[in-house]
Design an enzyme around this catalytic site. Structure first.
Site, PDB file in Angstrom:
ATOM      1  N   TYR A  46     -24.328 -10.798  26.791  1.00  0.00           N
ATOM      2  CA  TYR A  46     -23.058 -10.672  27.525  1.00  0.00           C
ATOM      3  C   TYR A  46     -23.196 -11.396  28.866  1.00  0.00           C
ATOM      4  O   TYR A  46     -22.325 -12.201  29.244  1.00  0.00           O
ATOM      5  CB  TYR A  46     -22.653  -9.204  27.728  1.00  0.00           C
ATOM      6  N   ARG A  72      -5.102 -10.547  19.356  1.00  0.00           N
ATOM      7  CA  ARG A  72      -5.161 -10.356  17.898  1.00  0.00           C
ATOM      8  C   ARG A  72      -4.269  -9.204  17.443  1.00  0.00           C
ATOM      9  O   ARG A  72      -3.710  -9.240  16.369  1.00  0.00           O
ATOM     10  CB  ARG A  72      -6.602 -10.054  17.444  1.00  0.00           C
ATOM     11  N   GLY A 104     -16.630  -6.682  39.083  1.00  0.00           N
ATOM     12  CA  GLY A 104     -17.624  -5.693  38.658  1.00  0.00           C
ATOM     13  C   GLY A 104     -16.938  -4.688  37.738  1.00  0.00           C
ATOM     14  O   GLY A 104     -15.998  -5.050  37.020  1.00  0.00           O
ATOM     15  N   LYS A 157     -21.185 -14.794  30.326  1.00  0.00           N
ATOM     16  CA  LYS A 157     -20.418 -14.853  31.577  1.00  0.00           C
ATOM     17  C   LYS A 157     -21.034 -15.852  32.565  1.00  0.00           C
ATOM     18  O   LYS A 157     -20.308 -16.441  33.377  1.00  0.00           O
ATOM     19  CB  LYS A 157     -20.277 -13.453  32.176  1.00  0.00           C
ATOM     20  N   PHE A 180      -6.971  -6.141  31.733  1.00  0.00           N
ATOM     21  CA  PHE A 180      -6.585  -7.113  32.779  1.00  0.00           C
ATOM     22  C   PHE A 180      -5.395  -7.958  32.337  1.00  0.00           C
ATOM     23  O   PHE A 180      -4.501  -8.240  33.130  1.00  0.00           O
ATOM     24  CB  PHE A 180      -7.705  -8.130  33.063  1.00  0.00           C
ATOM     25  N   GLY A 210      -5.650 -12.566  25.715  1.00  0.00           N
ATOM     26  CA  GLY A 210      -6.101 -11.169  25.789  1.00  0.00           C
ATOM     27  C   GLY A 210      -5.133 -10.316  26.594  1.00  0.00           C
ATOM     28  O   GLY A 210      -5.537  -9.559  27.471  1.00  0.00           O
TER      29      GLY A 210
END
Ligand code: NDP
Ligand code: 8X3
Length: 252
Positions: free
Chosen positions: A152, A34, A183, A156, A14, A9
């Site tokens: 979600y 991607r 956060g 996580k 990030f 990613g």
């Protein structure tokens, strides 16, 4: 010889910031995502600015065959991976359990959980040889569940559990395993979550100063550069306006 970091990613947010932080420190980069154009632009920029080597791999972490094909068969010169950053991930929708979309749930589980497992497993033989380091990007959503965050948050929480499991099972190989749980950070995350609704996305970050992708990159750099005998297990980080998933103070 330069060290190698593999970041999933890395086309935005990030991942891109982590790529820049490590490139500035002289590390060679394996970057995955991607979106070919965006990823290759990041890679070119890093080569030009910092003179490092890069390898760009285009695949969807949900696709088990593609993950093992691309990561399991890295060119020999790229196999000595020192750090894997499992960062690729997303939220889709913010809906109450009864209204949430099943496909969104499946995509989040397939990306955030199964994708992370596939990437870890595919490069593990290289990490074992290298006595490397796995850095998993979790979230404060992996520490407390919030309203309408259902799957979600579950994905996580799974990242948190997988991190703990990896740390235990990989002790014998002297592999460090760290999770970083941020956060709110202003990236494309909310734009993706709200499926391109820019007003809804920017409202998430209004009235306070959220974290920046560079703050996460600084933390990744820190945990990667402690002495060899030290393993930072778990980092939970928020901006000063946020206490956890539930408490965020916005100025009026
Ligand atoms: P971005 O949307 O900016 O970046 C997400 C990255 O993940 C992109 O590079 C995207 O690349 C990649 N990605 C998404 N799905 C896939 C897939 N199926 N296969 C391969 N790559 C994929 O968001 P962030 O940088 O904010 O998010 C990075 C991570 O941080 C995620 O795991 C997110 O859950 C987590 N996080 C984010 C927070 C925030 O507030 N922003 C807070 C806490 C955690 P591409 O689309 O090109 O494939
Ligand atoms: C991203 C942060 O608060 O949207 O993981 O869950 S939050």
């Amino acid at each position: 010889m330069s060290k190698i970091i593999l970041i999933t990613g890395a086309s935005s947010g990030f991942g891109k910031a982590i790529a820049e932080k490590f490139a500035a420190g002289g590390w060679n980069l394996i970057l995955t995502a991607r979106r070919k154009e965006k990823l290759e632009a990041v890679a070119k920029d890093m080569e030009k600015k910092y003179g490092v080597k890069t390898l760009s791999l285009i695949f969807d972490v949900q696709n088990k065959e593609a993950v093992f094909q691309e990561l399991g068969n890295l060119p020999t010169a790229w196999q000595a991976i020192d750090i894997l950053v499992n960062n690729a991930g997303l939220a889709l929708g913010r809906d109450s359990f009864e209204n949430a979309n099943l496909e969104d749930w499946e995509t989040m589980i397939d990306t955030n959980v199964k994708g992370l497992l596939y990437c870890s497993k595919a490069v593990l033989p290289f990490l074992i040889k290298q006595q490397g380091h796995i850095i998993n990007i979790g979230s404060t959503a992996g520490k407390e569940v919030y309203k309408d965050g259902n799957v979600y948050c579950a994905s996580k929480h799974a990242v948190d559990a997988i991190t703990k499991a990896q740390r235990i099972d990989l002790l014998q190989y002297k592999i460090k395993v760290t999770s970083i749980h941020p956060g709110a950070v202003e990236t494309d995350f909310s734009l993706v979550r709200f499926k391109g609704d820019a007003a809804k996305a920017s409202a998430v970050y209004a009235g306070y100063e959220p974290l920046k992708a560079e703050d996460i990159a600084d933390t990744a750099w820190y945990v990667a550069n402690v002495p060899k005998h030290v393993c930072i297990n778990d980092v939970v980080m928020t901006c000063v306006a946020q206490a956890n998933s539930m408490y965020l103070h916005k100025d009026a």
